[in-house]
Design an enzyme around this catalytic site. Structure first.
Site, PDB file in Angstrom:
ATOM      1  N   HIS A 106      -7.567  -5.250   9.800  1.00  0.00           N
ATOM      2  CA  HIS A 106      -7.248  -4.901   8.414  1.00  0.00           C
ATOM      3  C   HIS A 106      -5.928  -5.530   7.992  1.00  0.00           C
ATOM      4  O   HIS A 106      -5.036  -5.767   8.809  1.00  0.00           O
ATOM      5  CB  HIS A 106      -7.279  -3.380   8.173  1.00  0.00           C
ATOM      6  N   ASP A 121       0.814  -1.220   0.000  1.00  0.00           N
ATOM      7  CA  ASP A 121       0.000   0.000   0.000  1.00  0.00           C
ATOM      8  C   ASP A 121       0.844   1.265   0.000  1.00  0.00           C
ATOM      9  O   ASP A 121       2.052   1.224   0.222  1.00  0.00           O
ATOM     10  CB  ASP A 121      -0.976  -0.018   1.190  1.00  0.00           C
ATOM     11  N   ASN A 140      -8.022  -3.666  13.967  1.00  0.00           N
ATOM     12  CA  ASN A 140      -9.404  -3.982  13.554  1.00  0.00           C
ATOM     13  C   ASN A 140      -9.440  -5.102  12.511  1.00  0.00           C
ATOM     14  O   ASN A 140     -10.446  -5.307  11.844  1.00  0.00           O
ATOM     15  CB  ASN A 140     -10.108  -2.726  13.011  1.00  0.00           C
ATOM     16  N   GLU A 182      -9.900  -2.280   4.962  1.00  0.00           N
ATOM     17  CA  GLU A 182     -10.624  -2.085   6.216  1.00  0.00           C
ATOM     18  C   GLU A 182     -11.829  -3.030   6.273  1.00  0.00           C
ATOM     19  O   GLU A 182     -12.224  -3.602   5.249  1.00  0.00           O
ATOM     20  CB  GLU A 182     -11.119  -0.631   6.289  1.00  0.00           C
TER      21      GLU A 182
END
Ligand code: F6R
Length: 246
Positions: A138, A67, A136, A143
């Protein structure tokens, strides 16, 4: 899924480096999928050591990063391109032209996403993909809610992700709101996946991951659909699972 339990961050990094170096020995022309963030920093230090002390060479290795922040050029000190150059590439014998990171400045962004995914298909997919886990769940910047069929795409970052990455920026508001990330499908194309988790703050995510229920709400859970995943987890990150076992 193969689970390797280690004591701490140092051991996680050493074990991960052993696996990466084995991959390079087995195939000196390997394609590696790389992550940024705090998790792989120790691994990257060990890989640098490996070049100096164990004769490992990255001369013919190619890399794809997961990313990049939208709007940051590769020269920006908070860009993931800069992070990779600084933390790994400049200290190993890799050819920079063989290292790929999405271009956060490219417009239109959809075109950049298509270009990146096509490059992964052409040169890759990675033989070994390294992943850190977001609190979370990800992976990359995928996400919760990201579909399994996602390929490289542009995402709006969740506030929790921006908050947790704010530590790298001088001002919280400077954290970009968007990023380009390989998708779930892009990640699942890799031959092998090496997922790393260290520290108490990952304990909840590790517990949820190890429940083994595949759900869009927890992107890392899609890794259960992959046939060759190794999770290296340290004592603190495994803490909540251990507490349940006892
Ligand atoms: C970074 C990336 C992210 C991180 C995750 C964990 O390239 O893809 O998914 O792996 O946010 O970050 P750290 O390692 O800082 O806890």
């Amino acid at each position: 899924m193969k689970l390797i339990r280690v004591e701490n961050y140092e051991e996680m990094s050493s074990k991960a480096a052993q696996l990466v170096e084995q991959q390079i020995r087995d195939n000196p022309r390997s394609v590696l999928g790389l992550a940024t963030g705090s998790t792989p920093l120790g691994l990257y230090e060990k890989l640098i050591e490996g070049v100096r002390e164990r004769g490992i060479s990255y001369r013919d290795v190619q890399t794809f990063n997961l990313d990049e922040y939208r709007g940051l050029s590769g020269e920006h000190s908070n860009s993931y391109r800069h992070f990779m150059n600084d933390k790994l590439f400049q200290s190993i014998d890799i050819q920079l032209k063989n290292t790929y990171v999405p271009n956060g400045k490219a417009l239109p962004v959809e075109e950049e996403c298509r270009r990146y995914e096509a490059l992964i298909d052409e040169l890759g997919p990675p033989h070994l993909q390294i992943l850190g886990m977001g609190t979370n769940g990800h992976i990359g910047f995928n996400e919760p809610g990201t579909p399994e069929t996602s390929r490289t795409h542009c995402v709006k970052l969740e506030q929790s992700t921006r908050n947790s990455n704010a530590r790298f920026f001088s001002d919280r508001d400077e954290v970009p709101t968007h990023a380009i990330t390989m998708g779930i499908e892009s990640i699942l194309k890799s031959e092998k996946v090496l997922l790393l988790a260290s520290g108490k703050k990952k304990a909840q995510a590790v517990k949820r991951f190890l429940e083994g229920r595949v759900s869009k709400d927890f992107p890392a859970s899609f890794l259960w659909k992959h046939s060759d995943v190794t999770l290296i987890v340290d004592r603190e990150a495994y803490g909540l699972v251990k507490a349940e076992e006892e």
